[in-house]
Design an enzyme around this catalytic site. Sequence first.
Site, PDB file in Angstrom:
ATOM      1  N   HIS A   1      41.725  54.842  12.921  1.00  0.00           N
ATOM      2  CA  HIS A   1      40.852  55.447  12.096  1.00  0.00           C
ATOM      3  C   HIS A   1      39.428  55.375  12.553  1.00  0.00           C
ATOM      4  O   HIS A   1      38.614  56.087  12.260  1.00  0.00           O
ATOM      5  CB  HIS A   1      41.418  55.337  10.706  1.00  0.00           C
ATOM      6  CG  HIS A   1      40.585  56.206   9.731  1.00  0.00           C
ATOM      7  ND1 HIS A   1      39.450  55.629   9.087  1.00  0.00           N
ATOM      8  CD2 HIS A   1      40.514  57.446   9.369  1.00  0.00           C
ATOM      9  CE1 HIS A   1      38.768  56.343   8.237  1.00  0.00           C
ATOM     10  NE2 HIS A   1      39.585  57.462   8.392  1.00  0.00           N
TER      11      HIS A   1
ATOM     12  N   LYS B   1      46.910  72.399  13.653  1.00  0.00           N
ATOM     13  CA  LYS B   1      48.015  71.555  14.200  1.00  0.00           C
ATOM     14  C   LYS B   1      49.180  72.548  14.421  1.00  0.00           C
ATOM     15  O   LYS B   1      49.840  72.519  15.371  1.00  0.00           O
ATOM     16  CB  LYS B   1      48.596  70.677  13.245  1.00  0.00           C
ATOM     17  CG  LYS B   1      49.305  69.798  13.786  1.00  0.00           C
ATOM     18  CD  LYS B   1      49.651  68.422  12.609  1.00  0.00           C
ATOM     19  CE  LYS B   1      48.643  67.318  12.229  1.00  0.00           C
ATOM     20  NZ  LYS B   1      48.777  66.644  11.082  1.00  0.00           N
TER      21      LYS B   1
ATOM     22  N   TYR C   1       9.747  81.973  16.866  1.00  0.00           N
ATOM     23  CA  TYR C   1      10.155  80.760  17.284  1.00  0.00           C
ATOM     24  C   TYR C   1      10.535  79.860  15.962  1.00  0.00           C
ATOM     25  O   TYR C   1      10.398  80.369  14.820  1.00  0.00           O
ATOM     26  CB  TYR C   1       8.835  80.328  17.657  1.00  0.00           C
ATOM     27  CG  TYR C   1       7.571  80.306  16.729  1.00  0.00           C
ATOM     28  CD1 TYR C   1       7.665  79.053  15.598  1.00  0.00           C
ATOM     29  CD2 TYR C   1       6.781  81.347  16.435  1.00  0.00           C
ATOM     30  CE1 TYR C   1       6.457  78.893  15.054  1.00  0.00           C
ATOM     31  CE2 TYR C   1       5.638  81.152  15.439  1.00  0.00           C
ATOM     32  CZ  TYR C   1       5.557  80.044  14.593  1.00  0.00           C
ATOM     33  OH  TYR C   1       4.527  79.933  13.905  1.00  0.00           O
TER      34      TYR C   1
ATOM     35  N   SER D   1       4.538  82.429   8.881  1.00  0.00           N
ATOM     36  CA  SER D   1       5.312  81.378   9.333  1.00  0.00           C
ATOM     37  C   SER D   1       6.168  80.678   7.867  1.00  0.00           C
ATOM     38  O   SER D   1       5.361  80.609   6.831  1.00  0.00           O
ATOM     39  CB  SER D   1       4.333  80.169   9.816  1.00  0.00           C
ATOM     40  OG  SER D   1       5.407  78.973   9.874  1.00  0.00           O
TER      41      SER D   1
ATOM     42  N   CYS E   1       8.363  76.783   9.800  1.00  0.00           N
ATOM     43  CA  CYS E   1       8.200  75.598  10.030  1.00  0.00           C
ATOM     44  C   CYS E   1       8.565  74.398   9.118  1.00  0.00           C
ATOM     45  O   CYS E   1       8.103  73.476   9.059  1.00  0.00           O
ATOM     46  CB  CYS E   1       6.570  75.521  10.241  1.00  0.00           C
ATOM     47  SG  CYS E   1       5.875  76.029   8.684  1.00  0.00           S
TER      48      CYS E   1
END
Length: 924
Positions: free
Chosen positions: A488, A50, A900, A813, A880
């Site tokens: 709100h 702000k 990945y 993995s 995974c």
Amino acid sequence: MKQSTKTSSTSKTTSKAAAPAKSTKKSQYVYNFGRQTDGNASMRELLGGKGANLAEMAAIGLPVPPGFTISTEVCTYFYAHDRSYPKSLAADVKTAVGLIEAQMKKQFGGKDNPLLVSVRSGARDSMPGMMDTILNLGLNDVTVEGLAAISGNPRFAWDCYRRFIQMYGDVVMGVQAADEESHDPFHELLDALKKSLGKTQDNDLNAGDLQKLVTQYKELIRQRTGTAFPQDVYEQLWGATGAVFGSWRNERAILYRQQYGIPAEWGTAVNIQAMVFGNAGDDSATGVAFTRDPANGEKAFYGEYLINAQGEDVVAGVRTPKPIAAMEKEMPDSFAALEKVRAKLEKHFKDMQDFEFTIEKGRRFMLQTRNGKRTGLAAIRIAVEMVKEKLMDQRTALLKIPAESVDSLLVPIFDTKSQKEATLIGKGLPAGPGGATGRIAFTAAAAEIETRKGNKVVLCRTETSPDDLKGMLYSQGILTTRGGVSSHAALVARQLGKVCVCGAGEVTINYEKRTLTAGGHVLQEGDYISINGTTGAIYKGLIESADSEVKRVLEGTLKPEKSYTYELFQTVMEWSDKYRRLRIRTNADTPAMAEQAVAYGAEGIGLCRTEHMFFEGDRIDYMRQMILAVDQVQRTEALKKLLPFQRKDFVGLFKAMAGRPVTIRLLDPPLHEFLPQDDAVRRQLADKLGLPLEFVIERIKALHEENPMLGCRGCRLGILYPEITEMQVRAVFEAAALVLTAKTPVPVNPEIMIPLVGFKAELADQLAIVHRVAKEVMAKNNIAIDYIVGTMVEVPRAAITAEEIAVQAEFFSFGTNDLTQTTLGLSRDDMGLFYDEYQRKEIYNKNPFASLDQTGVGKLMEFAVANGRKSRPDLKLGICGEHAGDPDSIDFCHRLGLHYVSCSPPRVPIARLAAAQAALREKK
Ligand code: ADP
Ligand code: MG
Ligand code: MG
């Protein structure tokens, strides 16, 4: 949302070194804005959102009432020093007040022309309504007379005074409602006074009435607290400042921070600003506006205002405000001016803005601006359209969309037919799109209880306050009878992605009787209600939901050109794919799941849990037969029956994935998970397998484990029963051979994954079986099948010995569900007893099973990656666990250099965007 909060704050802030603090000898705690402006928009870390934006607006020539910001460093100091302030602060504040006095030509505490100020909180990221604001500070029994005289409007002066006492009494002195169902004690006095005078509106009260009210308020405070309302204006100022700093640690602020992952250390700033008055008469007003529609993203001026009102009146939903469009007629000059402000803000801040303004006797003032909270749909639409309008480029646009918000394009909406048949009982303002059905809950507490019972609820309230946040989190949707689109309820719903209908004026809620009345229907708490947050319609009873447009397009039941939503989705996905480095895979066990994931953009399967294939139809019985077998002969017998099923599943999966990599994890869970627990089923099983019941019972007993999570599971199973591994691997390779040699051959790319490995010898044991069987099948079919074998890294020992393990494993993995459990020494299913307390004490910033514990589990991963690569530089790396669908965790995986992430099919689009954001953030 979490994502955006974090990124916007980290990317937008410059370090503290940029602030003048370092260049002056003593620490700077106070930053002015107005004629002299010390801060700017990049200083949100120090000045709060702000304060930084007030400074920025002042600097670009927008009319901001002068004021100053006490920095977040003071908040840190405050908590580190037993709630006290740095020594120099008092003098600095006096000087800054002097600057305001000079600009306003008013005196703080002066009896002729008193300066009034607001004291406002402002965290780095906006936390709407979470902390407290106090208006009209500087009024006392003397200055109120001065204000009355100089304004020539005693009613106005007394109205300001009673508002001030009420806010100060509430926020600083703690005079509040006893609980959720009782009313605010100040409001009660106000209502009683109106009633006794036969007046209905606040605005009907005259100066004398309000003066009476002030006396009553002061008396209330004295009774409740034993102290008098302070008359000294500096005492007021420090009281309010302390309350704002103190509110950083109040319950609802803590809850809010948890929800959005905002660290407790950030602290809040305090803004002190000259008051301007929207309650100075009918030529005055206050309002909130958005430069675009925050619900659906449309480029339309959106917002609302109240004539002759002050600040919180709009947000609190006490009076229902008018839509901003009405201002065009009512105050044409101001409307035109605001339209100009709207354009200027977007051009300058390059994002949709949510701003607050006040009109005092025809003069317009800006009180706040920030990047507007928006629904997921709106976030995407605004980003895409702003690129078209050349307000931003693709990269910026992608970073502006909270990755989670993609979900809102995919979630179900109401089924058209079911909605048509439902009984419409009322209408409100559409404030959070989508359809929600659930039981009525009238309080946040009721919503929590019902949800914990497993029921869906719609929270129905006359209006919501920040204390309802928890109940809102538990609800499917929120319905309020008062308050407009910037109330709100609407604000929070948009942020939480909740369905919301607000300001439904014809609906009445009676908290005492616990009824909701609308359109002549009386509903009880617990009855079903349905709300459509896209249209504002409210229905009695349950409404079925239907698939989203995007899903329908992907399934081919809706033409892509018929859906703008789909166009938006597609655009964002295309852009994402352009920038991301991570590949996105999915966790899928069936061809149907795999196909859905591919439609969403999955590039492979990162985890196929083979055990899920054993539950269907007859298979479970063969499985049980295999488990109950007493020797290898019996076991091999049963496994033979399972082989064709498993092979068929893999054929389906390979076809669906059409040559994309498919990671198949060998059997993982403890065997007892497959066995029946209740007696009747055990008897049936015994009959079916021709075994004595006692034998079955004995075997089940023998398989019992005290802590199955850490027992005979994962590769331990395959080592104990090599024939299981053999069967599974045979099924994989025979399936691959079938698919490769079919009439229309399909390429295959299997990756065999050995679970729960901690010792290189475990891997070696299983690897030998895999390679032997693969060779056999290939020889028999006279065909070559490309495959790799790797391991899941899900116990710390695997990570620690990564260098050894990677000698044989061709890929890692990270199974971060188990890796989190084993690293934290914590079973995911057993955190119920202490989890709430841990959250309350902010020990866990986030649930470690939802968002990766980067500093703990993440360290292990980092170690495993570095050391695994030592033995195998081209080691393939993926994740995974559940975390693979969480944007923050995806960002971490990107930085770690994984190849990945593999998440559940519905999260694939989110992961695509999150992966792009990770790549873009890295470049910055
Ligand atoms: P929040 O962070 O909850 O939005 P604010 O600090 O913005 O709280 O204050 C709430 C409202 O109070 C503002 O929207 C504005 O209308 C009013 N307000 C705050 N400061 C002033 C001021 N100096 N003059 C007039 N109104 C003010
Ligand atoms: Mg505000
Ligand atoms: Mg596991």
